[in-house]
Design a protein around this motif. Structure first.
Motif, PDB file in Angstrom:
ATOM      1  N   LEU A 180     -12.015  16.837  27.810  1.00 47.02           N
ATOM      2  CA  LEU A 180     -12.181  18.282  27.926  1.00 47.02           C
ATOM      3  C   LEU A 180     -11.326  19.027  26.912  1.00 47.02           C
ATOM      4  O   LEU A 180     -10.152  18.701  26.714  1.00 47.02           O
ATOM      5  CB  LEU A 180     -11.788  18.738  29.334  1.00 47.02           C
ATOM      6  N   SER A 181     -11.917  20.033  26.309  1.00 48.64           N
ATOM      7  CA  SER A 181     -11.164  20.888  25.394  1.00 48.64           C
ATOM      8  C   SER A 181     -11.817  22.263  25.372  1.00 48.64           C
ATOM      9  O   SER A 181     -12.823  22.481  24.703  1.00 48.64           O
ATOM     10  CB  SER A 181     -11.152  20.289  23.983  1.00 48.64           C
ATOM     11  N   THR A 182     -11.241  23.191  26.147  1.00 47.04           N
ATOM     12  CA  THR A 182     -11.754  24.565  26.163  1.00 47.04           C
ATOM     13  C   THR A 182     -10.774  25.552  25.542  1.00 47.04           C
ATOM     14  O   THR A 182     -11.115  26.721  25.373  1.00 47.04           O
ATOM     15  CB  THR A 182     -12.041  25.032  27.605  1.00 47.04           C
ATOM     16  N   GLY A 183      -9.563  25.096  25.256  1.00 46.90           N
ATOM     17  CA  GLY A 183      -8.533  25.999  24.758  1.00 46.90           C
ATOM     18  C   GLY A 183      -7.778  26.718  25.855  1.00 46.90           C
ATOM     19  O   GLY A 183      -6.862  27.493  25.582  1.00 46.90           O
ATOM     20  N   ILE A 184      -8.158  26.463  27.122  1.00 51.61           N
ATOM     21  CA  ILE A 184      -7.493  27.088  28.276  1.00 51.61           C
ATOM     22  C   ILE A 184      -6.967  25.958  29.158  1.00 51.61           C
ATOM     23  O   ILE A 184      -7.746  25.270  29.831  1.00 51.61           O
ATOM     24  CB  ILE A 184      -8.459  27.983  29.074  1.00 51.61           C
ATOM     25  N   GLY A 185      -5.673  25.773  29.172  1.00 50.38           N
ATOM     26  CA  GLY A 185      -5.081  24.629  29.864  1.00 50.38           C
ATOM     27  C   GLY A 185      -5.430  24.552  31.341  1.00 50.38           C
ATOM     28  O   GLY A 185      -5.815  23.488  31.840  1.00 50.38           O
ATOM     29  N   PHE A 186      -5.312  25.652  32.061  1.00 49.23           N
ATOM     30  CA  PHE A 186      -5.588  25.615  33.493  1.00 49.23           C
ATOM     31  C   PHE A 186      -7.066  25.360  33.762  1.00 49.23           C
ATOM     32  O   PHE A 186      -7.421  24.651  34.710  1.00 49.23           O
ATOM     33  CB  PHE A 186      -5.150  26.918  34.171  1.00 49.23           C
TER      34      PHE A 186
ATOM     35  N   ILE B  11     -16.630  18.096  27.532  1.00 48.26           N
ATOM     36  CA  ILE B  11     -16.829  19.508  27.180  1.00 48.26           C
ATOM     37  C   ILE B  11     -15.968  19.831  25.972  1.00 48.26           C
ATOM     38  O   ILE B  11     -14.757  19.598  25.974  1.00 48.26           O
ATOM     39  CB  ILE B  11     -16.452  20.457  28.333  1.00 48.26           C
ATOM     40  N   LYS B  12     -16.594  20.367  24.961  1.00 49.50           N
ATOM     41  CA  LYS B  12     -15.887  20.885  23.798  1.00 49.50           C
ATOM     42  C   LYS B  12     -16.293  22.331  23.625  1.00 49.50           C
ATOM     43  O   LYS B  12     -17.483  22.638  23.462  1.00 49.50           O
ATOM     44  CB  LYS B  12     -16.248  20.081  22.545  1.00 49.50           C
ATOM     45  N   CYS B  13     -15.327  23.224  23.687  1.00 50.72           N
ATOM     46  CA  CYS B  13     -15.611  24.652  23.547  1.00 50.72           C
ATOM     47  C   CYS B  13     -14.623  25.287  22.580  1.00 50.72           C
ATOM     48  O   CYS B  13     -13.408  25.097  22.713  1.00 50.72           O
ATOM     49  CB  CYS B  13     -15.530  25.360  24.899  1.00 50.72           C
ATOM     50  N   VAL B  14     -15.160  26.023  21.627  1.00 52.54           N
ATOM     51  CA  VAL B  14     -14.356  26.869  20.751  1.00 52.54           C
ATOM     52  C   VAL B  14     -14.790  28.300  21.023  1.00 52.54           C
ATOM     53  O   VAL B  14     -15.941  28.673  20.744  1.00 52.54           O
ATOM     54  CB  VAL B  14     -14.555  26.511  19.261  1.00 52.54           C
TER      55      VAL B  14
END
Length: 203
Positions: free
Chosen positions: A33-39, A57-60
């Motif tokens: 997972l990588s959304t840029g939002i840790g929580f 999930i990969k989100c920029v």
């Protein structure tokens, strides 16, 4: 990802977010997972683990503005990927339980989720947070995620926090309850012989 046929990959690209999601409904709960939002990543990891869905999930997203677009759009793409994985072979929700529910206790908090994979999306959201933020996330954004998930997955979804105080616990219990209800609803039922669990014959 396993050799399951109930897999899907879905992408969405706008001026606000670029998202790619992969799901395997018959996985073991592994996640990347990588959304840029840790929580938010933490919540999605819990969702994957307790739904037993293998999830990538990969989100920029435009986090320089705020987190709204990222959380809502991830809900859209994740819900859509799950729907695709469950319906791509027949075009509808067939051969699965259809209904799922879960109660999740987390210390002082108790959350409940009920879901109907019926292709008639709806959200009932009865969750009140005691603070405006958890970590850096505005707690009002959780409703946006769950609403987007319900609409794009074709699910009638009821999420309730029956009681709770700690904001982290309330959010996490809701995600875990969603996970367990999705797991139950999406499980295959051999007695249906590949048919929809509906008197209408299709969903």
């Amino acid at each position: 990802m396993t050799d399951s046929l109930r897999r899907a990959e879905k992408a969405r690209k706008t001026k606000e977010t670029q998202i790619n999601v992969k799901v395997d409904m018959d996985g073991t709960g592994k996640s990347k997972l990588s959304t840029g939002i840790g929580f938010f990543d933490h919540m999605l990891e819990s969702f994957a683990k307790h739904s037993a869905i293998d999830l990538e999930i990969k989100c920029v997203g435009d986090l320089h503005i705020d987190m709204h677009h990222t959380m809502e759009d991830v809900g859209i793409v994740l819900g859509g990927a799950i729907k695709d994985a469950l319906t791509k072979e027949t075009g509808g929700f067939t051969g699965i339980n259809r209904f799922g529910h879960a109660y999740i206790p987390m210390d002082e908090t108790l959350a409940r989720a009920s879901i109907d994979l019926c292709n008639r999306p709806y959200l009932v959201w009865r969750v009140e947070f005691t603070r405006d933020k958890v970590g850096e996330v505005d707690t009002e954004l959780f409703k946006e995620f769950f609403h987007a998930f319900a609409m794009s997955s074709g699910a009638c979804l009821h999420i309730e926090c029956l009681y709770g105080v700690n904001t982290h616990h309330i959010a996490e219990a809701c995600f875990k309850a969603l996970a367990r209800s999705v797991r139950m609803a999406s499980e295959q039922d051999s007695r249906l012989a590949g048919q929809a669990a509906s008197t209408k014959g299709s969903l």
